[in-house]
Design a protein around this motif. Sequence first.
Motif, PDB file in Angstrom:
ATOM      1  N   ALA A  20      11.392 -73.972 -29.053  1.00 16.22           N
ATOM      2  CA  ALA A  20       9.973 -73.607 -29.002  1.00 16.22           C
ATOM      3  C   ALA A  20       9.394 -73.559 -30.405  1.00 16.22           C
ATOM      4  O   ALA A  20      10.031 -73.077 -31.351  1.00 16.22           O
ATOM      5  CB  ALA A  20       9.802 -72.265 -28.305  1.00 16.22           C
ATOM      6  N   GLN A  57      -0.644 -72.625 -22.837  1.00 16.38           N
ATOM      7  CA  GLN A  57      -0.845 -72.476 -24.270  1.00 16.38           C
ATOM      8  C   GLN A  57       0.432 -72.787 -25.032  1.00 16.38           C
ATOM      9  O   GLN A  57       0.406 -73.485 -26.051  1.00 16.38           O
ATOM     10  CB  GLN A  57      -1.306 -71.058 -24.610  1.00 16.38           C
ATOM     11  N   ASN A  58       1.564 -72.286 -24.541  1.00 16.53           N
ATOM     12  CA  ASN A  58       2.834 -72.542 -25.220  1.00 16.53           C
ATOM     13  C   ASN A  58       3.173 -74.029 -25.227  1.00 16.53           C
ATOM     14  O   ASN A  58       3.715 -74.555 -26.208  1.00 16.53           O
ATOM     15  CB  ASN A  58       3.952 -71.748 -24.544  1.00 16.53           C
ATOM     16  N   THR A 115      -0.747 -68.777 -19.944  1.00 20.48           N
ATOM     17  CA  THR A 115       0.084 -68.530 -21.130  1.00 20.48           C
ATOM     18  C   THR A 115       1.074 -69.661 -21.337  1.00 20.48           C
ATOM     19  O   THR A 115       1.292 -70.122 -22.464  1.00 20.48           O
ATOM     20  CB  THR A 115       0.837 -67.199 -20.983  1.00 20.48           C
ATOM     21  N   GLU A 116       1.661 -70.124 -20.247  1.00 23.68           N
ATOM     22  CA  GLU A 116       2.613 -71.238 -20.334  1.00 23.68           C
ATOM     23  C   GLU A 116       1.920 -72.501 -20.841  1.00 23.68           C
ATOM     24  O   GLU A 116       2.482 -73.250 -21.650  1.00 23.68           O
ATOM     25  CB  GLU A 116       3.230 -71.485 -18.958  1.00 23.68           C
ATOM     26  N   ASN A 148       3.755 -76.429 -28.569  1.00 28.75           N
ATOM     27  CA  ASN A 148       4.933 -77.289 -28.742  1.00 28.75           C
ATOM     28  C   ASN A 148       4.536 -78.745 -28.967  1.00 28.75           C
ATOM     29  O   ASN A 148       5.095 -79.424 -29.841  1.00 28.75           O
ATOM     30  CB  ASN A 148       5.839 -77.194 -27.510  1.00 28.75           C
TER      31      ASN A 148
END
Length: 498
Positions: free
Chosen positions: A117, A97-98, A94-95, A102
């Motif tokens: 973000a 993907q974030n 998940t991190e 960004n």
Amino acid sequence: MVLSKTASQQDVSVHSTFASRYVRDALPRFKMPENSIPKEAAYQIINDELMLDGNPRLNLASFVTTWMEPECDKLIMAAINKNYVDMDEYPVTTELQNRCVNIIANLFNAPLGDGEAAVGVGTVGSSEAIMLAGLAFKRKWQHKMRALGKPCDKPNIVTGANVQVCWEKFARYFEVELKEVKLRDGYYVMDPEKAVELVDENTICVAAILGSTLNGEFEDVKLLNNLLSEKNKQTGWDTPIHVDAASGGFIAPFLYPDLEWDFRLPLVKSINVSGHKYGLVYAGIGWVIWRSKEDLPEELVFHINYLGADQPTFTLNFSKGSSQVIAQYYQLIRLGAEGYRNIMENCQENATILKEGLERTGRFNIISKEQGVPLVAFSLKDSSRHNEFEISEMLRRFGWIVPAYTMPPDAQHVTVLRVVIREDFSRTLAERLVLDIEKVLQELDSIPARVTEKLTGATPVEDRPPAVVKKTAMEVQREITTAWRKMVADGKKTNGVC
């Protein structure tokens, strides 16, 4: 004394796969077989049948990535059993993907503060990304119309006739009228002036294409932004822009950094891009980025907790693999801006090599433009004897998959061949393709034009009475195109154009 044992008929482990009954029996096509078969036999049978597929590296119809580094292949296989949606179980994925969201948002010049973000999400591809962006526009427009006390049951989107089929899907599935700007000879993208003329109070957005599927050309998003801004001032509307950068989103920032098409333009509220095209990841990953939180209605975001923690989700599907997300992050940090720039420049140079080779034949008009996706779209100068569909079909004998297709209205009489230049298409392959096209042309030239005559219903020249009036080149081209399209539809699989 050595004791030996004769294998029984049931001991299939000692049999050669190609000597077993499993390759003698017809494969099931409609019903699940009653009995199991050995894993080696199942693998061999399916692997052999797949050999009849085309070679992905020679599939010049597709924009989709067909090669990645072995190290990334290892990461993909290591994550093949991870369900991306289980964010609590796989927080690192998940991190990642974030981080991708960004990085891509900054690449598109989103107005973000330091450490802020971005608003966006990974999708299965640009089709899902466009559905999500369209839903956000539709919902915001509905809220605005309700607040004004006006009907909100007839939304529309303005696009060019050159849009990919996913826009037609969105319009049909979510009951939005698609208002298309028709094309014309020599101009195969949306005309911004005509697009703005079609905008009315019910227009939820204007969709611009950064990299047309048909010829790779970038539409003039800046001019569209300026014209639409002026119309908004005159009417009091606030019609926004969505940029479909499926093909061009990972090209323009590196080849044309000064080109204004992204969030630098105030009316651009969302952008989609395909990670599995020039994002250089295998098929199955796209991205949609919004300008700000205000551009994505919160009511469209679901919050779930039955996988272990509160998880926001805005997708059309639920479960999906993690591998492509991880692969995208690998490419972003592995290549960096320098690596992407080098690859895109190399693709552009190879497109130039191919274009120059085709021009040397003296047989083709180049339809694609200098600025755009690195591809070469071209058509025959003279199609009175043979046409682009015949060239496409004969190139398959050399292993090449080169699509032939007709342009959308009002340029449907123009038939085009298109070669997409991807990362793994080298200069050597470009030169080889030119040689093979020359061979095809020579072979077609040696064949009497009986096929064309049969398709068009024309009488051979030597059999025609002197008074017969010859058909114009345009009439012949249209008849040939119609006949070939019917032949392909009747008995052959058509080539995709995306």
